[in-house]
Design a protein around this motif. Structure first.
Motif, PDB file in Angstrom:
ATOM      1  N   ASN A 177       0.823  -1.216   0.000  1.00 19.93           N
ATOM      2  CA  ASN A 177       0.000   0.000   0.000  1.00 19.93           C
ATOM      3  C   ASN A 177       0.854   1.262   0.000  1.00 19.93           C
ATOM      4  N   GLN A 178       1.989   1.225   0.700  1.00 19.80           N
ATOM      5  CA  GLN A 178       2.904   2.370   0.680  1.00 19.80           C
ATOM      6  C   GLN A 178       3.408   2.608  -0.748  1.00 19.80           C
ATOM      7  N   ALA A 179       3.784   1.520  -1.419  1.00 23.63           N
ATOM      8  CA  ALA A 179       4.315   1.635  -2.776  1.00 23.63           C
ATOM      9  C   ALA A 179       3.225   2.016  -3.773  1.00 23.63           C
ATOM     10  N   VAL A 180       2.034   1.453  -3.590  1.00 27.36           N
ATOM     11  CA  VAL A 180       0.897   1.763  -4.464  1.00 27.36           C
ATOM     12  C   VAL A 180       0.553   3.246  -4.398  1.00 27.36           C
ATOM     13  N   ALA A 181       0.682   3.828  -3.221  1.00 27.57           N
ATOM     14  CA  ALA A 181       0.388   5.253  -3.045  1.00 27.57           C
ATOM     15  C   ALA A 181       1.311   6.110  -3.908  1.00 27.57           C
ATOM     16  N   GLN A 182       2.462   5.530  -4.313  1.00 28.10           N
ATOM     17  CA  GLN A 182       3.404   6.247  -5.177  1.00 28.10           C
ATOM     18  C   GLN A 182       3.341   5.729  -6.617  1.00 28.10           C
ATOM     19  N   GLY A 183       2.319   4.907  -6.885  1.00 26.17           N
ATOM     20  CA  GLY A 183       2.095   4.460  -8.258  1.00 26.17           C
ATOM     21  C   GLY A 183       2.924   3.284  -8.717  1.00 26.17           C
ATOM     22  N   SER A 184       3.497   2.506  -7.790  1.00 27.55           N
ATOM     23  CA  SER A 184       4.347   1.378  -8.171  1.00 27.55           C
ATOM     24  C   SER A 184       3.545   0.294  -8.896  1.00 27.55           C
ATOM     25  N   PRO A 185       3.879  -0.020 -10.166  1.00 34.08           N
ATOM     26  CA  PRO A 185       3.157  -1.077 -10.880  1.00 34.08           C
ATOM     27  C   PRO A 185       3.401  -2.460 -10.281  1.00 34.08           C
ATOM     28  N   ASP A 186       4.604  -2.698  -9.759  1.00 33.19           N
ATOM     29  CA  ASP A 186       4.891  -3.992  -9.122  1.00 33.19           C
ATOM     30  C   ASP A 186       3.972  -4.204  -7.923  1.00 33.19           C
ATOM     31  N   ALA A 187       3.834  -3.167  -7.104  1.00 30.15           N
ATOM     32  CA  ALA A 187       2.978  -3.270  -5.919  1.00 30.15           C
ATOM     33  C   ALA A 187       1.515  -3.424  -6.320  1.00 30.15           C
ATOM     34  N   GLN A 188       1.105  -2.711  -7.358  1.00 33.80           N
ATOM     35  CA  GLN A 188      -0.279  -2.828  -7.837  1.00 33.80           C
ATOM     36  C   GLN A 188      -0.568  -4.266  -8.271  1.00 33.80           C
ATOM     37  N   ALA A 189       0.363  -4.850  -9.033  1.00 38.18           N
ATOM     38  CA  ALA A 189       0.185  -6.222  -9.510  1.00 38.18           C
ATOM     39  C   ALA A 189       0.154  -7.210  -8.347  1.00 38.18           C
ATOM     40  N   ASN A 190       1.028  -7.006  -7.372  1.00 40.46           N
ATOM     41  CA  ASN A 190       1.088  -7.920  -6.236  1.00 40.46           C
ATOM     42  C   ASN A 190      -0.119  -7.771  -5.311  1.00 40.46           C
ATOM     43  N   LEU A 191      -0.637  -6.566  -5.234  1.00 41.68           N
ATOM     44  CA  LEU A 191      -1.870  -6.360  -4.477  1.00 41.68           C
ATOM     45  C   LEU A 191      -3.012  -7.107  -5.167  1.00 41.68           C
TER      46      LEU A 191
END
Length: 380
Positions: A177-191
């Protein structure tokens, strides 16, 4: 005087951008070159980037290295990190994890978060160093605390998979969620993966689709593959085999192994595309050569049934064995069939029972039925 000149150049460049973007990039290069030759440290690094990507000038790795080296020797962390990446990827220089490690360390000791994250990756993968999850975790934590979305996403992966730490979905979600808040595509995919399988969250294909789609829009290849699977099955989105094929093709051509197998399946079944066994064989072969168990089993089935290729039980046995030894229940069941029927191998009921049992232990119903049939026929 200098301030006025800078304002004037900014205005002119902005106007030229709308007239001719290509010419504006050329002027940007010339301006950066002038500043670099005047000794501006930041300009040297920026000039290296322009040469590396070929923006406003013909791509030239040798010149990129020249300016990165100049800036790196003066302590510029961005140049040090860029040099490390070039050595790591072998762009313009011979691949060298040791040199990459050297430059990452130079930048990291000055507090560069990107370099710390990349050091974490090298320790996690054992590139140029002895593999060490503790060191990887240390560097990821440092970089994440400085706000690096890549490090936050990497920490999420470690907690998600329990690599180097006790598996903890709650911590994984926190970092994703921390990474997603900065737009990380890796974090979005893993979420998306966590919602897909209900890991630490209530299972939801719709939310999985949402996060996969966000990552895919940013070019995340694995997210394309996962979206294709959802479209194929109609989970979280209206079923569309045509859309599944489109996404599988996109990911497969970029080297995603699961998509190569998925595309092969689409060609075999003719879902969303004209049935084509030759194309199916081609894509299964690509994925199977990279140890994808599903593709190995599918190649075995093509040889077993004689689809596109001449029926060959020995080749079927070869591919079923590769997948079965990696734990694929479908392949274990198929291997059992070959041993039971003596196809491509000497008939052996004991071996058949062994492989049926392995598949049955994983919940493969067909294998359980085969065992019952063998008992009924007195083959055991």
């Amino acid at each position: 005087m200098n301030i006025k000149n800078n304002v004037f150049e900014t205005i002119i460049l902005s106007i030229l951008f709308f007239i001719s973007p290509k010419f504006a990039k050329f002027l940007k290069f010339k301006y950066t070159l002038r500043l670099a030759n005047q000794g501006h440290l930041d300009a040297k690094t920026k000039l290296g980037v322009l040469y590396e990507v070929g923006e406003g000038v013909e791509q030239n790795y040798e010149k990129a290295l020249e300016y990165y080296n100049q800036a790196a020797s003066q302590g510029d962390t961005n140049a040090q990190t860029n040099l490390a990446v070039m050595y790591q990827d072998g762009r313009g220089v011979a691949h060298s994890d040791e040199k990459a490690l050297e430059y990452y360390n130079q930048a990291a000791t000055q507090g560069d978060a990107n370099a710390k994250n990349n050091l974490g990756v090298m320790y996690q993968n054992g590139q140029g160093v002895v593999q060490n999850n503790e060191k990887a975790l240390e560097y990821y934590n440092q970089a994440a605390a400085q706000g690096s979305p890549d490090a936050q996403a990497n920490l999420g992966v470690m907690y998600h998979n329990g690599k180097g730490v006790v598996q903890n979905y709650e911590k994984a979600l926190e970092y994703y969620n921390q990474a997603v808040a900065q737009g990380s595509p890796d974090a979005q995919a893993n979420l998306g993966v966590m919602y897909h399988y209900g890991q630490g969250v209530t299972q939801s294909y719709k939310k999985a689709f949402k996060w996969y789609r966000k990552a895919a829009i940013q070019g995340h290849i694995k997210a394309h593959a996962n979206l294709a699977w959802l479209y194929y099955h109609g989970y979280g989105v209206s079923q569309s085999h045509v859309k599944a094929v489109e996404l599988y093709k996109m990911a497969a051509t970029h080297g995603n192994i699961e998509s190569q197998n998925g595309l092969g399946v689409m060609y075999v079944t003719g879902h969303g595309i004209v049935q084509n066994y030759e194309k199916a064989f081609e894509w299964f072969s690509k994925a199977a050569s990279q140890e994808n168990v599903a593709a190995q089993n599918n190649l075995g089935l093509m040889y077993y049934k004689g689809l596109y290729v001449t029926q060959n039980y020995e080749k079927a046995f070869e591919w079923f064995s590769k997948a079965a030894l990696q734990g694929d229940a479908d392949a274990q069941n198929n291997l059992g069939v070959l041993y039971r029927d003596g196809q491509g191998v000497v008939q052996n009921y004991e071996k058949a029972f062994e492989w049926f049992s392995k598949a049955a232990a994983q919940g493969f119903i067909t294998a359980k039925n085969h065992i019952e049939e063998m008992h009924e026929k007195g083959q055991l």
